[in-house]
Scaffold this motif. Structure first.
Motif, PDB file in Angstrom:
ATOM      1  N   ASP A 209       0.818  -1.228   0.000  1.00  0.00           N
ATOM      2  CA  ASP A 209       0.000   0.000   0.000  1.00  0.00           C
ATOM      3  C   ASP A 209       0.847   1.271   0.000  1.00  0.00           C
ATOM      4  O   ASP A 209       0.611   2.206   0.765  1.00  0.00           O
ATOM      5  CB  ASP A 209      -0.945  -0.015   1.203  1.00  0.00           C
ATOM      6  N   LEU A 210       1.853   1.283  -0.883  1.00  0.00           N
ATOM      7  CA  LEU A 210       2.723   2.454  -1.042  1.00  0.00           C
ATOM      8  C   LEU A 210       2.707   2.819  -2.526  1.00  0.00           C
ATOM      9  O   LEU A 210       2.462   1.953  -3.370  1.00  0.00           O
ATOM     10  CB  LEU A 210       4.146   2.068  -0.620  1.00  0.00           C
ATOM     11  N   THR A 211       2.972   4.079  -2.845  1.00  0.00           N
ATOM     12  CA  THR A 211       2.980   4.430  -4.271  1.00  0.00           C
ATOM     13  C   THR A 211       4.228   3.844  -4.927  1.00  0.00           C
ATOM     14  O   THR A 211       5.253   3.647  -4.257  1.00  0.00           O
ATOM     15  CB  THR A 211       2.998   5.957  -4.470  1.00  0.00           C
ATOM     16  N   LEU A 212       4.123   3.618  -6.216  1.00  0.00           N
ATOM     17  CA  LEU A 212       5.259   3.068  -6.965  1.00  0.00           C
ATOM     18  C   LEU A 212       6.459   4.031  -6.877  1.00  0.00           C
ATOM     19  O   LEU A 212       7.610   3.611  -6.744  1.00  0.00           O
ATOM     20  CB  LEU A 212       4.851   2.851  -8.430  1.00  0.00           C
ATOM     21  N   ALA A 213       6.138   5.317  -6.887  1.00  0.00           N
ATOM     22  CA  ALA A 213       7.206   6.335  -6.827  1.00  0.00           C
ATOM     23  C   ALA A 213       7.998   6.198  -5.530  1.00  0.00           C
ATOM     24  O   ALA A 213       9.235   6.232  -5.542  1.00  0.00           O
ATOM     25  CB  ALA A 213       6.595   7.724  -6.930  1.00  0.00           C
ATOM     26  N   ASN A 214       7.283   5.997  -4.415  1.00  0.00           N
ATOM     27  CA  ASN A 214       7.966   5.885  -3.119  1.00  0.00           C
ATOM     28  C   ASN A 214       8.768   4.593  -3.006  1.00  0.00           C
ATOM     29  O   ASN A 214       9.865   4.593  -2.455  1.00  0.00           O
ATOM     30  CB  ASN A 214       6.951   5.984  -1.969  1.00  0.00           C
ATOM     31  N   VAL A 215       8.214   3.499  -3.534  1.00  0.00           N
ATOM     32  CA  VAL A 215       8.946   2.223  -3.488  1.00  0.00           C
ATOM     33  C   VAL A 215      10.202   2.342  -4.357  1.00  0.00           C
ATOM     34  O   VAL A 215      11.272   1.818  -4.016  1.00  0.00           O
ATOM     35  CB  VAL A 215       8.058   1.045  -3.959  1.00  0.00           C
ATOM     36  N   SER A 216      10.056   3.051  -5.455  1.00  0.00           N
ATOM     37  CA  SER A 216      11.188   3.259  -6.353  1.00  0.00           C
ATOM     38  C   SER A 216      12.280   4.091  -5.662  1.00  0.00           C
ATOM     39  O   SER A 216      13.472   3.812  -5.791  1.00  0.00           O
ATOM     40  CB  SER A 216      10.702   3.952  -7.621  1.00  0.00           C
ATOM     41  N   ILE A 217      11.846   5.107  -4.912  1.00  0.00           N
ATOM     42  CA  ILE A 217      12.799   5.946  -4.142  1.00  0.00           C
ATOM     43  C   ILE A 217      13.559   5.063  -3.144  1.00  0.00           C
ATOM     44  O   ILE A 217      14.774   5.183  -2.988  1.00  0.00           O
ATOM     45  CB  ILE A 217      12.047   7.097  -3.412  1.00  0.00           C
ATOM     46  N   LEU A 218      12.811   4.169  -2.509  1.00  0.00           N
ATOM     47  CA  LEU A 218      13.425   3.266  -1.526  1.00  0.00           C
ATOM     48  C   LEU A 218      14.420   2.327  -2.211  1.00  0.00           C
ATOM     49  O   LEU A 218      15.543   2.142  -1.752  1.00  0.00           O
ATOM     50  CB  LEU A 218      12.313   2.467  -0.825  1.00  0.00           C
ATOM     51  N   LYS A 219      14.001   1.767  -3.336  1.00  0.00           N
ATOM     52  CA  LYS A 219      14.832   0.793  -4.050  1.00  0.00           C
ATOM     53  C   LYS A 219      16.151   1.405  -4.548  1.00  0.00           C
ATOM     54  O   LYS A 219      17.198   0.776  -4.507  1.00  0.00           O
ATOM     55  CB  LYS A 219      14.042   0.229  -5.240  1.00  0.00           C
ATOM     56  N   THR A 220      16.068   2.648  -4.996  1.00  0.00           N
ATOM     57  CA  THR A 220      17.263   3.290  -5.553  1.00  0.00           C
ATOM     58  C   THR A 220      18.142   3.945  -4.478  1.00  0.00           C
ATOM     59  O   THR A 220      19.135   4.595  -4.799  1.00  0.00           O
ATOM     60  CB  THR A 220      16.870   4.357  -6.591  1.00  0.00           C
ATOM     61  N   GLY A 221      17.740   3.773  -3.205  1.00  0.00           N
ATOM     62  CA  GLY A 221      18.563   4.301  -2.114  1.00  0.00           C
ATOM     63  C   GLY A 221      18.479   5.809  -1.950  1.00  0.00           C
ATOM     64  O   GLY A 221      19.358   6.416  -1.330  1.00  0.00           O
ATOM     65  N   LYS A 222      17.427   6.413  -2.508  1.00  0.00           N
ATOM     66  CA  LYS A 222      17.297   7.867  -2.397  1.00  0.00           C
ATOM     67  C   LYS A 222      16.479   8.293  -1.172  1.00  0.00           C
ATOM     68  O   LYS A 222      16.389   9.491  -0.883  1.00  0.00           O
ATOM     69  CB  LYS A 222      16.638   8.434  -3.657  1.00  0.00           C
ATOM     70  N   ALA A 223      15.894   7.300  -0.470  1.00  0.00           N
ATOM     71  CA  ALA A 223      15.074   7.651   0.699  1.00  0.00           C
ATOM     72  C   ALA A 223      15.966   8.092   1.861  1.00  0.00           C
ATOM     73  O   ALA A 223      17.079   7.605   2.020  1.00  0.00           O
ATOM     74  CB  ALA A 223      14.235   6.447   1.107  1.00  0.00           C
ATOM     75  N   LYS A 224      15.462   9.071   2.639  1.00  0.00           N
ATOM     76  CA  LYS A 224      16.213   9.552   3.802  1.00  0.00           C
ATOM     77  C   LYS A 224      15.905   8.708   5.037  1.00  0.00           C
ATOM     78  O   LYS A 224      16.708   8.619   5.952  1.00  0.00           O
ATOM     79  CB  LYS A 224      15.843  11.003   4.102  1.00  0.00           C
ATOM     80  N   ALA A 225      14.676   8.170   5.069  1.00  0.00           N
ATOM     81  CA  ALA A 225      14.254   7.380   6.238  1.00  0.00           C
ATOM     82  C   ALA A 225      13.188   6.383   5.811  1.00  0.00           C
ATOM     83  O   ALA A 225      12.546   6.552   4.772  1.00  0.00           O
ATOM     84  CB  ALA A 225      13.695   8.311   7.306  1.00  0.00           C
ATOM     85  N   ILE A 226      13.054   5.334   6.624  1.00  0.00           N
ATOM     86  CA  ILE A 226      12.006   4.347   6.343  1.00  0.00           C
ATOM     87  C   ILE A 226      11.185   4.134   7.606  1.00  0.00           C
ATOM     88  O   ILE A 226      11.745   4.019   8.705  1.00  0.00           O
ATOM     89  CB  ILE A 226      12.620   3.016   5.806  1.00  0.00           C
ATOM     90  N   ARG A 227       9.882   4.124   7.433  1.00  0.00           N
ATOM     91  CA  ARG A 227       8.996   3.913   8.590  1.00  0.00           C
ATOM     92  C   ARG A 227       9.033   2.435   8.987  1.00  0.00           C
ATOM     93  O   ARG A 227       9.189   1.563   8.128  1.00  0.00           O
ATOM     94  CB  ARG A 227       7.556   4.281   8.234  1.00  0.00           C
ATOM     95  N   PHE A 228       8.859   2.177  10.295  1.00  0.00           N
ATOM     96  CA  PHE A 228       8.784   0.785  10.752  1.00  0.00           C
ATOM     97  C   PHE A 228       7.612   0.090  10.068  1.00  0.00           C
ATOM     98  O   PHE A 228       7.697  -1.097   9.739  1.00  0.00           O
ATOM     99  CB  PHE A 228       8.620   0.721  12.273  1.00  0.00           C
ATOM    100  N   SER A 229       6.528   0.817   9.859  1.00  0.00           N
ATOM    101  CA  SER A 229       5.336   0.207   9.240  1.00  0.00           C
ATOM    102  C   SER A 229       5.648  -0.244   7.808  1.00  0.00           C
ATOM    103  O   SER A 229       5.186  -1.298   7.365  1.00  0.00           O
ATOM    104  CB  SER A 229       4.166   1.181   9.252  1.00  0.00           C
ATOM    105  N   THR A 230       6.472   0.552   7.092  1.00  0.00           N
ATOM    106  CA  THR A 230       6.851   0.184   5.717  1.00  0.00           C
ATOM    107  C   THR A 230       7.747  -1.057   5.738  1.00  0.00           C
ATOM    108  O   THR A 230       7.559  -2.002   4.962  1.00  0.00           O
ATOM    109  CB  THR A 230       7.587   1.357   5.043  1.00  0.00           C
ATOM    110  N   LEU A 231       8.711  -1.019   6.673  1.00  0.00           N
ATOM    111  CA  LEU A 231       9.647  -2.146   6.792  1.00  0.00           C
ATOM    112  C   LEU A 231       8.889  -3.432   7.148  1.00  0.00           C
ATOM    113  O   LEU A 231       9.152  -4.506   6.583  1.00  0.00           O
ATOM    114  CB  LEU A 231      10.680  -1.792   7.874  1.00  0.00           C
ATOM    115  N   GLU A 232       7.933  -3.274   8.060  1.00  0.00           N
ATOM    116  CA  GLU A 232       7.121  -4.421   8.499  1.00  0.00           C
ATOM    117  C   GLU A 232       6.349  -4.998   7.301  1.00  0.00           C
ATOM    118  O   GLU A 232       6.332  -6.221   7.096  1.00  0.00           O
ATOM    119  CB  GLU A 232       6.142  -3.944   9.584  1.00  0.00           C
TER     120      GLU A 232
END
Lengths: 176, 73
Positions: B26-49
């Motif tokens: 339940d995340l946008t493709l854009a945000n998952v893409s940001i995470l995948k490419t290592g551009k995210a500054k932080a990750i929520r525990f809920s996302t990690l879970e």
């Protein structure tokens, strides 16, 4: 996306600010134009004043009048700049993005401007009192406004709130 | 950044696309893409879970740490 239509308060605030800015421009322009006119037509003005208030019909009075115009132009220009900053903040709120470092900077500038306005108002009061007194004895209050200083304090604090808000938003933006 | 996201390898191993994962967590493709490419500054525990739940893995499988000096070009 702009929300001026969906939020009447924002629309009203923007319309009022634009109106005030236009009034300030006209007022400042009138004062600036008046200075050379007053100095150039000294003789005519003195002759005209002599009919109403003979005590004031001298070159000193005309120079004081020109000084008053310069001081008022400076005051109005400062008020225009203050209003411009406020309008930029209103625009950013309407754009749905108010927690930006630029707004913190704008609020800080507005706080300094509100302090500067207090000091610019002093020569306006002095010239105004002197000119007014020559025509008709008047009591002029030259004290620094407590409300103006309180406004500056509130704006400085709001600037800090916005700076912290902008930092928090920046952190949140990179969070997935 | 010394923290690297190993989402690519996990997705490849599980034959799952990024779009499919985005839908499941339940995340946008854009945000998952940001995470995948290592551009995210932080990750929520809920996302990690949610990622661990959907990919059946541990947080350590998703995130890795490399010392700055140890990073290869």
């Amino acid at each position: 996306m702009s929300s001026f239509r969906s939020d009447p308060l924002l629309g009203l605030a923007r319309a009022l600010l634009v109106f005030f800015m236009a009034v300030f421009i006209v007022a400042a322009a009138a004062c600036v134009i008046a200075v050379p006119v007053i100095l150039f037509m000294q003789g005519d003005i003195i002759a005209e004043i002599a009919k109403e208030a003979p005590k004031a019909a001298n070159a000193q009075f005309v120079w004081a009048l020109a000084g008053l115009m310069v001081a008022v132009a400076a005051l109005v220009a400062a008020m225009w700049f203050f209003t411009l900053k406020l309008k930029q903040i209103v625009d950013s709120v309407a754009a749905g993005d108010p927690f930006i470092p630029e707004n913190a900077e704008r609020l800080k500038v507005m706080a300094w401007m509100s302090i500067a306005l207090q000091f610019i108002a002093v020569p306006v009061g002095l010239f105004g009192a002197w000119v007014g007194d020559k025509v008709e004895p008047t009591d002029v209050d030259l004290s620094i406004s407590g409300n103006g200083l309180l406004l500056a304090l509130v704006l400085f604090i709001l600037a800090r709130v916005f700076r912290t808000g902008a930092q928090m938003r920046e952190d949140l933006e990179g969070t997935v | 950044m010394p923290i690297n996201v190993k989402l690519d390898d996990l997705l490849h191993a599980r034959r799952m696309t990024l779009t499919e994962l985005a839908d499941r967590i339940d995340l946008t493709l854009a945000n998952v893409s940001i995470l995948k490419t290592g551009k995210a500054k932080a990750i929520r525990f809920s996302t990690l879970e949610a990622i661990c739940r959907e990919l059946d893995c541990q947080p350590g499988d998703v995130l890795g740490y490399e010392r700055d000096g140890a990073e290869s070009a």
